[in-house]
Design a protein around this motif. Structure first.
Motif, PDB file in Angstrom:
ATOM      1  N   ALA A 197       0.823  -1.205   0.000  1.00  0.00           N
ATOM      2  CA  ALA A 197       0.000   0.000   0.000  1.00  0.00           C
ATOM      3  C   ALA A 197       0.853   1.250   0.000  1.00  0.00           C
ATOM      4  O   ALA A 197       0.468   2.280  -0.567  1.00  0.00           O
ATOM      5  N   LEU A 198       2.037   1.177   0.621  1.00  0.00           N
ATOM      6  CA  LEU A 198       2.927   2.333   0.717  1.00  0.00           C
ATOM      7  C   LEU A 198       3.907   2.407  -0.453  1.00  0.00           C
ATOM      8  O   LEU A 198       4.853   3.204  -0.416  1.00  0.00           O
ATOM      9  N   ASP A 199       3.672   1.597  -1.473  1.00  0.00           N
ATOM     10  CA  ASP A 199       4.494   1.635  -2.694  1.00  0.00           C
ATOM     11  C   ASP A 199       5.970   1.373  -2.382  1.00  0.00           C
ATOM     12  O   ASP A 199       6.868   1.952  -2.998  1.00  0.00           O
ATOM     13  N   ALA A 200       6.223   0.478  -1.446  1.00  0.00           N
ATOM     14  CA  ALA A 200       7.583   0.207  -1.007  1.00  0.00           C
ATOM     15  C   ALA A 200       8.296  -0.774  -1.929  1.00  0.00           C
ATOM     16  O   ALA A 200       7.662  -1.556  -2.648  1.00  0.00           O
ATOM     17  N   PRO A 243      -7.132   6.696  -5.776  1.00  0.00           N
ATOM     18  CA  PRO A 243      -6.608   5.880  -4.683  1.00  0.00           C
ATOM     19  C   PRO A 243      -6.102   4.538  -5.205  1.00  0.00           C
ATOM     20  O   PRO A 243      -6.634   3.984  -6.178  1.00  0.00           O
ATOM     21  N   ARG A 244      -5.085   4.022  -4.527  1.00  0.00           N
ATOM     22  CA  ARG A 244      -4.585   2.690  -4.859  1.00  0.00           C
ATOM     23  C   ARG A 244      -5.116   1.712  -3.822  1.00  0.00           C
ATOM     24  O   ARG A 244      -4.890   1.876  -2.625  1.00  0.00           O
ATOM     25  N   ILE A 245      -5.827   0.689  -4.284  1.00  0.00           N
ATOM     26  CA  ILE A 245      -6.417  -0.324  -3.422  1.00  0.00           C
ATOM     27  C   ILE A 245      -5.615  -1.611  -3.577  1.00  0.00           C
ATOM     28  O   ILE A 245      -5.391  -2.077  -4.700  1.00  0.00           O
ATOM     29  N   GLY A 250      -5.184   0.650   1.494  1.00  0.00           N
ATOM     30  CA  GLY A 250      -5.293   1.637   0.423  1.00  0.00           C
ATOM     31  C   GLY A 250      -4.490   2.877   0.726  1.00  0.00           C
ATOM     32  O   GLY A 250      -4.174   3.162   1.878  1.00  0.00           O
ATOM     33  N   ARG A 251      -4.136   3.580  -0.335  1.00  0.00           N
ATOM     34  CA  ARG A 251      -3.397   4.830  -0.206  1.00  0.00           C
ATOM     35  C   ARG A 251      -3.973   5.845  -1.172  1.00  0.00           C
ATOM     36  O   ARG A 251      -4.228   5.527  -2.348  1.00  0.00           O
ATOM     37  N   LEU A 276      -4.900  -1.986  -7.528  1.00  0.00           N
ATOM     38  CA  LEU A 276      -5.603  -1.255  -8.585  1.00  0.00           C
ATOM     39  C   LEU A 276      -5.688   0.216  -8.203  1.00  0.00           C
ATOM     40  O   LEU A 276      -5.977   0.552  -7.048  1.00  0.00           O
ATOM     41  N   TYR A 277      -5.447   1.104  -9.169  1.00  0.00           N
ATOM     42  CA  TYR A 277      -5.753   2.519  -9.002  1.00  0.00           C
ATOM     43  C   TYR A 277      -7.221   2.693  -9.396  1.00  0.00           C
ATOM     44  O   TYR A 277      -7.569   2.682 -10.574  1.00  0.00           O
TER      45      TYR A 277
END
Length: 282
Positions: free
Chosen positions: A132-135, A217-219, A210-211, A231-232
């Motif tokens: 969720a944090l795009d790490a 938002p990205r789920i 989600g973020r 998914l965006y």
């Protein structure tokens, strides 16, 4: 617990992290000690002796060591995200993601972030947190790089791509998760968390993180699927079509903690709730 091994080495340098025949890495060991050791494993290499700083944060973002315990994650990044405003509000879901593992305090003091990621279990909530944090995960490779430094290599893989199936992880033999890096921009975005299980203290059967984003938002869905899916989502109709696509491709995971049908229904509900929460400005 069934531990039948011949040797335990404590790694204190990069050279010590090169596995010998029959060896496997040991982080916290909480899962390893709860299951019979595979017959082919005759020795363990304890990574906690490396002395890595559990976590750090600067202008580039957050770094979490593979040996950072879940207790240290809560006390550090979890504390930073306690406020719903500010530069670290994205870390507000840390506590919920740790709690999703239904850990005892004893296990939380020992279990590690890297170990949870490397297991690749559908219910391993560190995947949902950091996806969720795009790490990205920094993976140490056992090969020696060419050149005068003689240092072994490393590579980066998005946490959302690290787990490829139930218990299947994009780690070659001898590779280990050195650290997880969260970009600064993700730390400041609003995040959402939803979870479902068959019983109040049962294993997570559906989890949605989600973020908020600039455009949508990205789920991210975990636990109800074998590997994380993201998914965006621009709107709820788009989200419904995506969830229908997961079912149409036989994507729902099933075990004693939840059927296909129940997990699909719970995931749909939780995903819409997360999207509703994240609607609006980032």
């Amino acid at each position: 617990m069934d531990i039948d091994i011949n040797t335990v080495r404590v790694a204190r340098s990069r050279a010590d992290c090169v596995l010998r025949p029959g060896e496997a890495f040991l982080g916290g060991g909480t899962f390893l000690y709860s299951e019979p050791v595979p017959a082919e494993v005759t020795g363990l290499v304890d990574l906690t002796g490396m002395g890595w700083e559990p976590w750090s944060v600067d202008g580039s973002g957050l770094r979490v060591a593979g040996t950072c315990t879940l207790e240290e994650l809560l006390a550090g990044p979890g504390r930073l995200g306690a406020s719903s405003e500010g530069p670290y509000r994205g870390l507000g879901i840390v506590g919920e993601c740790v709690s999703a593992l239904t850990l005892s305090a004893k296990v939380a003091r020992t279990a590690t972030v890297g170990g949870n990621l490397a297991l690749g279990l559908p219910a391993g909530s560190m995947v949902g947190l950091f996806a969720a944090l795009d790490a990205v995960a920094v993976v140490w490779t056992p090969g020696v790089a060419t050149g005068s430094t003689g240092r072994a290599g490393s590579r980066e893989v998005a946490v959302s791509d690290l787990v490829t199936g139930a218990g299947v992880v994009d780690l070659a033999p001898g590779e280990l998760v050195r650290e997880v890096r969260v970009p600064a921009v993700a730390l400041g975005r609003r995040t959402a968390f939803r979870r479902a299980s068959l019983t109040p203290t049962g294993r997570t059967a559906a989890m949605v993180t989600g973020r908020a984003g600039e455009r949508a938002p990205r789920i991210t869905v975990t636990a109800s699927v074998a590997a994380p899916l993201s998914l965006y989502a621009r709107d709820h109709d788009m989200l419904d079509r995506w969830i229908d696509w997961i079912g149409g491709n036989d994507g729902w995971y099933e075990d004693t903690h939840g059927s296909h049908e129940w997990r699909a229904a719970m995931t749909r509900r939780l995903a819409h709730e997360a999207l509703e929460e994240l609607g609006g400005a980032a």
